[in-house]
Design a protein around this motif. Structure first.
Motif, PDB file in Angstrom:
ATOM      1  N   SER A  39       0.762  -1.243  -0.200  1.00 43.41           N
ATOM      2  CA  SER A  39       0.251   0.046   0.158  1.00 43.41           C
ATOM      3  C   SER A  39       1.060   1.401   0.367  1.00 43.41           C
ATOM      4  O   SER A  39       1.983   0.871  -0.355  1.00 43.41           O
ATOM      5  CB  SER A  39      -0.885   0.116   1.482  1.00 43.41           C
ATOM      6  N   ALA A  40       0.321   2.278   0.512  1.00 41.14           N
ATOM      7  CA  ALA A  40       1.252   3.781  -0.126  1.00 41.14           C
ATOM      8  C   ALA A  40       0.337   4.650   1.389  1.00 41.14           C
ATOM      9  O   ALA A  40      -0.657   4.315   1.668  1.00 41.14           O
ATOM     10  CB  ALA A  40       1.994   3.717  -1.082  1.00 41.14           C
ATOM     11  N   ILE A  41       1.843   5.275   1.851  1.00 42.72           N
ATOM     12  CA  ILE A  41       1.306   5.961   2.694  1.00 42.72           C
ATOM     13  C   ILE A  41       0.412   7.527   1.678  1.00 42.72           C
ATOM     14  O   ILE A  41      -1.036   8.179   2.978  1.00 42.72           O
ATOM     15  CB  ILE A  41       1.893   8.066   3.359  1.00 42.72           C
ATOM     16  N   GLY A  42       0.213   7.106   0.436  1.00 41.48           N
ATOM     17  CA  GLY A  42      -1.053   7.897  -0.133  1.00 41.48           C
ATOM     18  C   GLY A  42      -2.056   7.681   0.812  1.00 41.48           C
ATOM     19  O   GLY A  42      -3.922   8.668   0.432  1.00 41.48           O
TER      20      GLY A  42
ATOM     21  N   GLU B  32      -0.141   5.213  12.189  1.00 43.30           N
ATOM     22  CA  GLU B  32      -1.199   3.971  11.527  1.00 43.30           C
ATOM     23  C   GLU B  32      -3.335   4.208  12.095  1.00 43.30           C
ATOM     24  O   GLU B  32      -3.614   3.686  11.396  1.00 43.30           O
ATOM     25  CB  GLU B  32      -0.947   2.975  12.279  1.00 43.30           C
ATOM     26  N   SER B  33      -3.132   4.967  13.391  1.00 40.48           N
ATOM     27  CA  SER B  33      -4.758   5.497  13.803  1.00 40.48           C
ATOM     28  C   SER B  33      -4.633   6.545  12.791  1.00 40.48           C
ATOM     29  O   SER B  33      -6.379   7.102  12.949  1.00 40.48           O
ATOM     30  CB  SER B  33      -4.799   4.647  15.331  1.00 40.48           C
ATOM     31  N   ALA B  34      -4.649   7.119  12.324  1.00 44.97           N
ATOM     32  CA  ALA B  34      -4.855   8.167  11.876  1.00 44.97           C
ATOM     33  C   ALA B  34      -6.167   8.286  10.248  1.00 44.97           C
ATOM     34  O   ALA B  34      -5.937   7.192  10.071  1.00 44.97           O
ATOM     35  CB  ALA B  34      -3.913   9.369  11.402  1.00 44.97           C
ATOM     36  N   LYS B  35      -6.984   9.048  10.191  1.00 43.10           N
ATOM     37  CA  LYS B  35      -7.806   9.561   9.356  1.00 43.10           C
ATOM     38  C   LYS B  35      -7.142   9.682   8.294  1.00 43.10           C
ATOM     39  O   LYS B  35      -6.303  10.192   7.995  1.00 43.10           O
ATOM     40  CB  LYS B  35      -8.532   9.889   9.720  1.00 43.10           C
ATOM     41  N   SER B  36      -8.261   9.507   7.155  1.00 38.75           N
ATOM     42  CA  SER B  36      -7.539  10.170   5.737  1.00 38.75           C
ATOM     43  C   SER B  36      -8.775  10.928   4.513  1.00 38.75           C
ATOM     44  O   SER B  36      -9.646  11.183   5.275  1.00 38.75           O
ATOM     45  CB  SER B  36      -7.852   8.474   5.034  1.00 38.75           C
TER      46      SER B  36
ATOM     47  N   LEU C 255      -7.107   5.205  -4.488  1.00 38.71           N
ATOM     48  CA  LEU C 255      -6.394   3.956  -4.543  1.00 38.71           C
ATOM     49  C   LEU C 255      -5.954   2.372  -3.866  1.00 38.71           C
ATOM     50  O   LEU C 255      -6.058   1.878  -3.920  1.00 38.71           O
ATOM     51  CB  LEU C 255      -5.104   4.405  -5.192  1.00 38.71           C
ATOM     52  N   CYS C 256      -5.139   3.382  -2.334  1.00 42.04           N
ATOM     53  CA  CYS C 256      -4.664   2.796  -1.876  1.00 42.04           C
ATOM     54  C   CYS C 256      -5.106   1.830  -0.643  1.00 42.04           C
ATOM     55  O   CYS C 256      -5.771   0.526  -0.219  1.00 42.04           O
ATOM     56  CB  CYS C 256      -3.905   3.926  -0.457  1.00 42.04           C
ATOM     57  N   ASP C 257      -6.764   2.770  -0.284  1.00 37.32           N
ATOM     58  CA  ASP C 257      -7.951   2.509   0.671  1.00 37.32           C
ATOM     59  C   ASP C 257      -8.499   0.853  -0.068  1.00 37.32           C
ATOM     60  O   ASP C 257      -8.798  -0.613   0.236  1.00 37.32           O
ATOM     61  CB  ASP C 257      -8.965   3.046   0.665  1.00 37.32           C
ATOM     62  N   ALA C 258      -8.300   0.775  -1.883  1.00 36.72           N
ATOM     63  CA  ALA C 258      -9.092  -0.062  -2.396  1.00 36.72           C
ATOM     64  C   ALA C 258      -8.347  -1.212  -2.736  1.00 36.72           C
ATOM     65  O   ALA C 258      -8.554  -2.361  -2.751  1.00 36.72           O
ATOM     66  CB  ALA C 258      -9.095   0.670  -4.270  1.00 36.72           C
ATOM     67  N   TRP C 259      -7.078  -1.287  -2.285  1.00 36.27           N
ATOM     68  CA  TRP C 259      -6.158  -1.769  -2.876  1.00 36.27           C
ATOM     69  C   TRP C 259      -5.735  -3.092  -0.930  1.00 36.27           C
ATOM     70  O   TRP C 259      -5.531  -4.293  -1.481  1.00 36.27           O
ATOM     71  CB  TRP C 259      -4.703  -1.050  -2.860  1.00 36.27           C
ATOM     72  N   GLU C 260      -5.331  -2.070  -0.287  1.00 37.86           N
ATOM     73  CA  GLU C 260      -5.673  -2.449   0.840  1.00 37.86           C
ATOM     74  C   GLU C 260      -7.137  -3.841   1.216  1.00 37.86           C
ATOM     75  O   GLU C 260      -7.065  -5.541   1.894  1.00 37.86           O
ATOM     76  CB  GLU C 260      -5.825  -2.383   2.284  1.00 37.86           C
TER      77      GLU C 260
END
Length: 478
Positions: A293-296, A308-312, A320-325
């Motif tokens: 995934s990525a920090i994006g 890691e607990s932060a929101k987006s 992209l990254c959310d769909a990948w995860e």
């Protein structure tokens, strides 16, 4: 020497300049690739011979022994070029445009020799001597070409000397955290990150199954490994201890058109779905899936510290990254531990974003992008490989893991530090407005936006970075 001969020489010079600047400097970036040190040495020697030829043929008429020496130089140039062809085939894959250009150079050079050798043979038959042969603007152009060739030769020589000092850490030490002998499936195995991971695993005695989409890239991977071109080639009784999924269309090599966005997204979702289906049919499930995934994922932020607990925030990078995860999450239903590796900007000289910066910075043309206040959360490539091995080995680690160094920097700090390491100024700021007009969301998210990310989960689970600071990373790789 006839006007036709000079015309062919001029064509050779133009094609050579194009090859040097477009291929060697801009696209292939030979001066920063340790694997090309010997090729650069050959280029340096050949360029010096070219400089000598341009000076002599442009200003002098040499007879006797001197003409014979020029013939010897031409023969030496041919030998060096043949050695260069062999070295290129052994050390890198030439792009199609470079192969075409080399072919045209060879054909044109053959025509030059057909016209030049009779002249030199005639000169060689005369008593040894030298006389002036000034031909006006042709001599001046030849002198300029000689200076250019000499400068390129010096550039290649100094670059080869620098590359001799750029040694990578032993690959086996990168995965020392892995227990016993593991069987690891790696997708994206020929990429900037994947190839280094495969080298580390293979060098440490682990069994590697590498998924390779392009047969032409197979030679990049060190033996012994098992190569596959489709996950369907793996039977259900295949033993796999861990899967590392790094496959995906690069996001930084072109503007984000609708077609490009779809290709970026589909390449990741489809491959991850294939991996989940492989896990479902394996009789013995792997212990862990480390999915890229990525920090994006966090979207665009200002100065907020992101763990890691932060929101987006919504943007294409997050989508992209959310769909990948989410595509990897069903693996948990099969009892597989899933780690979502949110990778930052990976630093290394064999690839990645920094390779596009080195050449302009080396020539003093580097500088910040826009305001320079955007954050760059980075990680040195070998630290990333070590972190991958760490999360495979530590059974308590799951979910998102930020793969970034503990000390992120702003773009201004990054460019200043890179300029300091290269001993070059970094003052050529590029307008943010111009970048947005040209690059759209690509520029807004990748170049002018950023995230201030901290690797809390990695640190709290005992991972120790070798390069916490950017200066340490640059000193290791440059």
């Amino acid at each position: 020497m006839t006007s036709l001969l000079w015309t062919l020489i001029a064509i050779q010079v133009v094609m050579g300049v194009f090859d040097t600047f477009y291929h060697h400097e801009l696209t292939e970036r030979l001066a920063w690739r340790p694997s090309q040190r010997y090729e650069l040495q050959l280029h340096a020697l050949r360029n010096m011979l070219y400089a000598l030829l341009f000076l002599v043929l442009g200003w002098l008429e040499v007879h006797g022994v001197f003409a014979m020496l020029i013939i010897v130089v031409l023969v030496a140039e041919i030998v060096i070029t043949l050695m260069d062809f062999v070295e290129e085939d052994m050390s890198r894959k030439l792009p199609a445009s470079e192969r075409i250009n080399h072919t045209l150079l060879a054909i044109n050079y053959g025509a030059i020799l057909v016209l030049l050798l009779p002249v030199l043979i005639g000169w060689a038959a005369q008593p040894t001597g030298v006389k002036s042969a000034y031909t006006g603007w042709l001599s001046l152009i030849a002198a300029a070409a000689a200076v250019g060739a000499a400068l390129c030769g010096l550039r290649d020589f100094t670059a080869s000397k620098r590359l001799s000092r750029m040694t990578s850490a032993p690959t086996a030490s990168l995965v020392e955290k892995l227990p016993d002998r593991q069987t690891v499936l790696v997708t994206g195995a020929t990429g900037f990150i994947g190839s280094r991971l495969v080298a580390g695993l293979s060098g440490a005695g682990h069994q590697v199954i590498a998924l390779v989409r392009s047969p032409a890239k197979i030679e990049m991977l060190p033996p012994p490994i098992t190569l596959i071109t489709s996950l369907d080639q793996l039977p259900a009784d295949t033993r796999i201890d861990a899967i590392v999924n790094l496959a995906g269309e690069p996001i930084g090599n072109g503007l984000w058109t609708e077609a490009k966005r779809r290709k970026i997204l589909d390449s990741r979702i489809n491959m991850t779905g294939d991996i989940v289906r492989l896990i479902a049919r394996l009789e013995r499930k792997p212990a862990v899936l480390v999915s890229g995934s990525a920090i994006g994922w966090y979207g665009l932020w200002q100065d907020q510290v992101l763990t890691e607990s932060a929101k987006s925030h919504a943007c294409f990078s997050h989508e992209l990254c959310d769909a990948w995860e989410k595509a990897a999450r069903p693996a948990e239903e099969h009892g597989v531990r899933v780690v979502y590796l949110r990778i930052g900007l990976v630093i290394g000289t064999d690839g990645g974003f920094i390779t596009r910066m080195l050449t302009p910075f080396e020539f003093g043309l580097g500088g910040p992008l826009g305001s320079g206040r955007q954050w760059m959360s980075w990680i040195e490539r070998d630290d990333l490989i070590r972190l991958i091995a760490h999360v495979i080995a530590r059974q308590e680690i799951s979910g998102p893991v930020n793969a970034t160094a503990p000390i992120p920097v702003t773009n201004l700090n990054f460019t200043e530090e890179l300029g300091r390491r290269l001993r070059r100024p970094a003052v050529f700021r590029i307008s943010g407005g111009l970048l947005r007009r040209v690059g759209g969301d690509f520029a807004n998210e990748l170049l002018l936006g950023g995230q201030r990310v901290l690797p809390n989960k990695a640190l709290s689970n005992g991972f120790v970075f070798r390069h916490e600071t950017l200066r340490s990373a640059f000193e290791a790789i440059l």
